[in-house]
Scaffold this active site. Structure first.
Site, PDB file in Angstrom:
ATOM      1  N   VAL A   1       1.042   9.209  -6.618  1.00 27.37           N
ATOM      2  CA  VAL A   1       1.078  10.667  -6.417  1.00 27.37           C
ATOM      3  C   VAL A   1       2.391  11.221  -6.961  1.00 27.37           C
ATOM      4  O   VAL A   1       3.424  11.158  -6.308  1.00 27.37           O
ATOM      5  CB  VAL A   1       0.926  11.012  -4.924  1.00 27.37           C
ATOM      6  CG1 VAL A   1       1.049  12.511  -4.707  1.00 27.37           C
ATOM      7  CG2 VAL A   1      -0.425  10.509  -4.400  1.00 27.37           C
TER       8      VAL A   1
ATOM      9  N   HIS B 122      -6.191  -5.725  -2.867  1.00 28.12           N
ATOM     10  CA  HIS B 122      -7.107  -5.775  -1.733  1.00 28.12           C
ATOM     11  C   HIS B 122      -7.355  -7.206  -1.261  1.00 28.12           C
ATOM     12  O   HIS B 122      -8.200  -7.441  -0.407  1.00 28.12           O
ATOM     13  CB  HIS B 122      -8.441  -5.116  -2.101  1.00 28.12           C
ATOM     14  CG  HIS B 122      -8.349  -3.637  -2.234  1.00 28.12           C
ATOM     15  ND1 HIS B 122      -9.386  -2.855  -2.690  1.00 28.12           N
ATOM     16  CD2 HIS B 122      -7.338  -2.775  -1.980  1.00 28.12           C
ATOM     17  CE1 HIS B 122      -9.017  -1.582  -2.707  1.00 28.12           C
ATOM     18  NE2 HIS B 122      -7.773  -1.520  -2.272  1.00 28.12           N
ATOM     19  N   SER B 123      -6.600  -8.143  -1.825  1.00 27.10           N
ATOM     20  CA  SER B 123      -6.680  -9.533  -1.376  1.00 27.10           C
ATOM     21  C   SER B 123      -6.048  -9.732  -0.010  1.00 27.10           C
ATOM     22  O   SER B 123      -6.265 -10.752   0.636  1.00 27.10           O
ATOM     23  CB  SER B 123      -5.947 -10.454  -2.373  1.00 27.10           C
ATOM     24  OG  SER B 123      -6.538 -10.408  -3.638  1.00 27.10           O
TER      25      SER B 123
ATOM     26  N   GLY C 157       4.477  10.092  -8.948  1.00 23.06           N
ATOM     27  CA  GLY C 157       5.531   9.138  -9.246  1.00 23.06           C
ATOM     28  C   GLY C 157       6.245   8.559  -8.045  1.00 23.06           C
ATOM     29  O   GLY C 157       6.073   8.988  -6.908  1.00 23.06           O
TER      30      GLY C 157
ATOM     31  N   ASN D  65      -4.049   9.204   3.434  1.00 17.40           N
ATOM     32  CA  ASN D  65      -2.848   8.582   3.996  1.00 17.40           C
ATOM     33  C   ASN D  65      -2.854   8.481   5.518  1.00 17.40           C
ATOM     34  O   ASN D  65      -1.865   8.068   6.117  1.00 17.40           O
ATOM     35  CB  ASN D  65      -1.599   9.356   3.552  1.00 17.40           C
ATOM     36  CG  ASN D  65      -1.338   9.211   2.071  1.00 17.40           C
ATOM     37  OD1 ASN D  65      -1.769   8.250   1.446  1.00 17.40           O
ATOM     38  ND2 ASN D  65      -0.627  10.168   1.497  1.00 17.40           N
TER      39      ASN D  65
ATOM     40  N   ASP E 213      -9.051 -10.734   3.521  1.00 14.85           N
ATOM     41  CA  ASP E 213      -9.317 -12.119   3.142  1.00 14.85           C
ATOM     42  C   ASP E 213     -10.127 -12.785   4.255  1.00 14.85           C
ATOM     43  O   ASP E 213      -9.706 -13.756   4.882  1.00 14.85           O
ATOM     44  CB  ASP E 213      -8.014 -12.880   2.864  1.00 14.85           C
ATOM     45  CG  ASP E 213      -7.042 -12.827   4.032  1.00 14.85           C
ATOM     46  OD1 ASP E 213      -7.254 -12.007   4.947  1.00 14.85           O
ATOM     47  OD2 ASP E 213      -6.070 -13.602   4.031  1.00 14.85           O
TER      48      ASP E 213
ATOM     49  N   GLU F 212       2.490  14.614   2.840  1.00 15.04           N
ATOM     50  CA  GLU F 212       1.454  13.759   2.276  1.00 15.04           C
ATOM     51  C   GLU F 212       0.861  12.849   3.343  1.00 15.04           C
ATOM     52  O   GLU F 212      -0.275  12.382   3.217  1.00 15.04           O
ATOM     53  CB  GLU F 212       2.014  12.917   1.129  1.00 15.04           C
ATOM     54  CG  GLU F 212       2.392  13.726  -0.096  1.00 15.04           C
ATOM     55  CD  GLU F 212       3.101  12.893  -1.161  1.00 15.04           C
ATOM     56  OE1 GLU F 212       2.860  11.666  -1.242  1.00 15.04           O
ATOM     57  OE2 GLU F 212       3.909  13.465  -1.923  1.00 15.04           O
TER      58      GLU F 212
ATOM     59  N   ARG G 234       0.833  -1.208   0.000  1.00 13.74           N
ATOM     60  CA  ARG G 234       0.000   0.000   0.000  1.00 13.74           C
ATOM     61  C   ARG G 234       0.868   1.259   0.000  1.00 13.74           C
ATOM     62  O   ARG G 234       0.539   2.254  -0.645  1.00 13.74           O
ATOM     63  CB  ARG G 234      -0.919  -0.014   1.221  1.00 13.74           C
ATOM     64  CG  ARG G 234      -1.935   1.117   1.229  1.00 13.74           C
ATOM     65  CD  ARG G 234      -3.010   0.892   2.268  1.00 13.74           C
ATOM     66  NE  ARG G 234      -3.918   2.029   2.280  1.00 13.74           N
ATOM     67  CZ  ARG G 234      -4.112   2.816   3.335  1.00 13.74           C
ATOM     68  NH1 ARG G 234      -3.442   2.610   4.458  1.00 13.74           N
ATOM     69  NH2 ARG G 234      -4.953   3.819   3.277  1.00 13.74           N
TER      70      ARG G 234
ATOM     71  N   HIS H 222       0.636   4.302  -2.754  1.00 17.30           N
ATOM     72  CA  HIS H 222       0.352   5.685  -2.380  1.00 17.30           C
ATOM     73  C   HIS H 222       1.513   6.614  -2.729  1.00 17.30           C
ATOM     74  O   HIS H 222       1.299   7.811  -2.922  1.00 17.30           O
ATOM     75  CB  HIS H 222       0.016   5.772  -0.894  1.00 17.30           C
ATOM     76  CG  HIS H 222      -1.389   5.351  -0.588  1.00 17.30           C
ATOM     77  ND1 HIS H 222      -2.290   6.168   0.056  1.00 17.30           N
ATOM     78  CD2 HIS H 222      -2.057   4.202  -0.852  1.00 17.30           C
ATOM     79  CE1 HIS H 222      -3.454   5.534   0.176  1.00 17.30           C
ATOM     80  NE2 HIS H 222      -3.321   4.341  -0.363  1.00 17.30           N
ATOM     81  N   ASP H 223       2.715   6.087  -2.790  1.00 21.53           N
ATOM     82  CA  ASP H 223       3.845   6.911  -3.219  1.00 21.53           C
ATOM     83  C   ASP H 223       3.834   7.085  -4.731  1.00 21.53           C
ATOM     84  O   ASP H 223       3.866   8.204  -5.249  1.00 21.53           O
ATOM     85  CB  ASP H 223       5.168   6.279  -2.784  1.00 21.53           C
ATOM     86  CG  ASP H 223       6.370   7.135  -3.157  1.00 21.53           C
ATOM     87  OD1 ASP H 223       6.290   8.383  -3.005  1.00 21.53           O
ATOM     88  OD2 ASP H 223       7.394   6.588  -3.598  1.00 21.53           O
TER      89      ASP H 223
ATOM     90  N   SER I  93       8.179  10.749  -1.913  1.00 19.92           N
ATOM     91  CA  SER I  93       7.612  11.978  -1.339  1.00 19.92           C
ATOM     92  C   SER I  93       6.660  11.665  -0.199  1.00 19.92           C
ATOM     93  O   SER I  93       6.487  12.464   0.723  1.00 19.92           O
ATOM     94  CB  SER I  93       6.903  12.802  -2.417  1.00 19.92           C
ATOM     95  OG  SER I  93       5.845  12.069  -3.013  1.00 19.92           O
TER      96      SER I  93
END
Length: 383
Positions: free
Chosen positions: A111, A223-224, A113, A135, A302, A129, A103, A107-108, A117
């Site tokens: 946003v 999301h598994s 690339g 976040n 799961d 961020e 994750r 998220h890095d 950041s």
């Protein structure tokens, strides 16, 4: 750790290797943003135009040539081994390591690339961020700190935080990224996908980063694994879109099961924004629930138990109306996306192959390479 735990982690790390190994060997270990014709579904736009007011401009394509397998061969030959070994050690004591790192990478990279950041703390001139709504529940920062410390002890000032984020989450990627000296809080707040996105919004959001519908379906397969708090899907159970009733797309037996885990006894009287994430939405104030004390139980993604492989339970659950998040269940609302949900549900090796290719594409988004950016000595602050 038990055999099932080890197998789960190995599948997570190895499922991305199948389609990459031969391809990388045949390209003389030099990165390319364009895939072979046999992987036409992984086409990347020649240029995604992103306007920036910053002098530290990222490019989706022009800097890719600096990413290569042997990037640290001379400067820090043990770099990738140190990352890999440390991740395995951490996983032995913390079973949430894999989903947290996965994750964090998403998220890095989503946003502006893969530039680390997302790791920057708030400071003078930097709005972190980490403080953006999507976040707030992000984890794994301490894991990156541990890996960075070990690398600094071996090769001071050599391995970038951006490469650590990518290498920690997956194997068989090309290093050479540099770290951003700026943060993008506003972009993180408004451009990350949210759990309440409908299908058209999801397609639009992922397309803005160059991902087609097949790639979108495969990426959401992440999301598994992991856990999620009830508040991120509570409105689907009790007050979907202000109807005072449940989301009609939820299987009725599954609805009863979810309500038993996330029931009204956890709530009473004061406004709470029920906006999850993937990424919670900054505009989710439209979805308010009256609560005063919200204990917010946690559920495993799961929830039915480990399947035969990473992704198996996730896609078959969607076909049964048992997606935890609205954004996930919406994948069955479109003809093309449902086609890929069915394909992945019936062929886990196809999903694992596609997931590996799409993760490679994600890890190459808008990278900074020398002489741009820097190699941070502390991943949480600019040198």
């Amino acid at each position: 750790m038990d055999f099932t735990g080890k197998l789960s982690f190995l599948v997570f790390l190895l499922c991305v290797l199948f389609s990459l190994k031969n391809q990388h060997a045949e390209t003389n270990k030099v990165s390319s943003r364009n895939t072979d014709d046999s992987h036409s579904f992984l086409r990347v736009p020649s240029r995604i135009k992103v306007e920036k007011k910053l002098t530290e401009t990222h490019s989706y394509n022009s800097l890719q040539g600096s990413l290569r397998y042997d990037y640290y061969n001379e400067s820090c030959p043990l770099a990738e081994k140190i990352v890999r070994t440390t991740v395995h050690e951490l996983f032995n004591g913390r079973r949430n390591v894999a989903p947290a790192l996965l994750r964090l990478l998403f998220h890095d990279c989503f946003v502006e690339g893969c530039d680390a950041s997302v790791l920057l703390d708030a400071a003078d001139g930097i709005a972190s961020e980490k403080d953006s709504p999507p976040n707030e529940s992000l984890k794994g920062f301490d894991l990156i700190d541990i890996i960075k410390l070990k690398l600094e002890q071996t090769c001071p000032g050599i391995v970038s935080c951006a490469d650590i984020v990518v290498l920690a989450a997956r194997e068989s990627v090309l290093p050479g990224r540099r770290d951003s000296t700026v943060s993008f809080q506003e972009v993180a707040t408004y451009e990350l996908p949210t759990p309440q996105d409908d299908l058209s919004k999801s397609i639009e959001t992922f397309a803005s980063r160059g991902f087609d519908q097949r790639e979108t379906v495969s990426l959401l397969g992440a999301h598994s694994t992991g856990t999620i708090r009830c508040k991120f899907f509570f409105n689907r159970l009790y007050n979907f879109s202000g109807t005072q009733g449940p989301d009609p797309s939820i299987d009725t037996e599954f609805l009863s099961f979810l309500r038993s885990k996330c029931n009204r006894s956890h709530t009473s009287t004061s406004p709470l924004s029920i906006s999850p994430s993937l990424s919670p939405s900054p505009s989710s104030s439209v979805n308010h629930l009256s609560t005063s004390s919200f204990t917010d139980p946690v559920m495993k993604m799961d929830y039915e138990g480990p399947g035969t492989g990473f992704g198996t339970v996730y896609y078959s659950s969607l076909l049964q109306g048992k997606g935890l998040l609205f954004v996930d269940q919406q994948l069955t609302a479109g003809e093309e996306t449902e086609t890929w949900v069915r394909a992945y549900a019936s062929d886990v090796s196809l999903f694992q192959r596609d997931f590996g290719l799409t993760m490679t594409k994600l890890s190459n988004l808008q990278v900074l390479t020398a002489p741009m950016g820097q190699v941070r000595l502390n991943c949480r602050k600019v040198n």
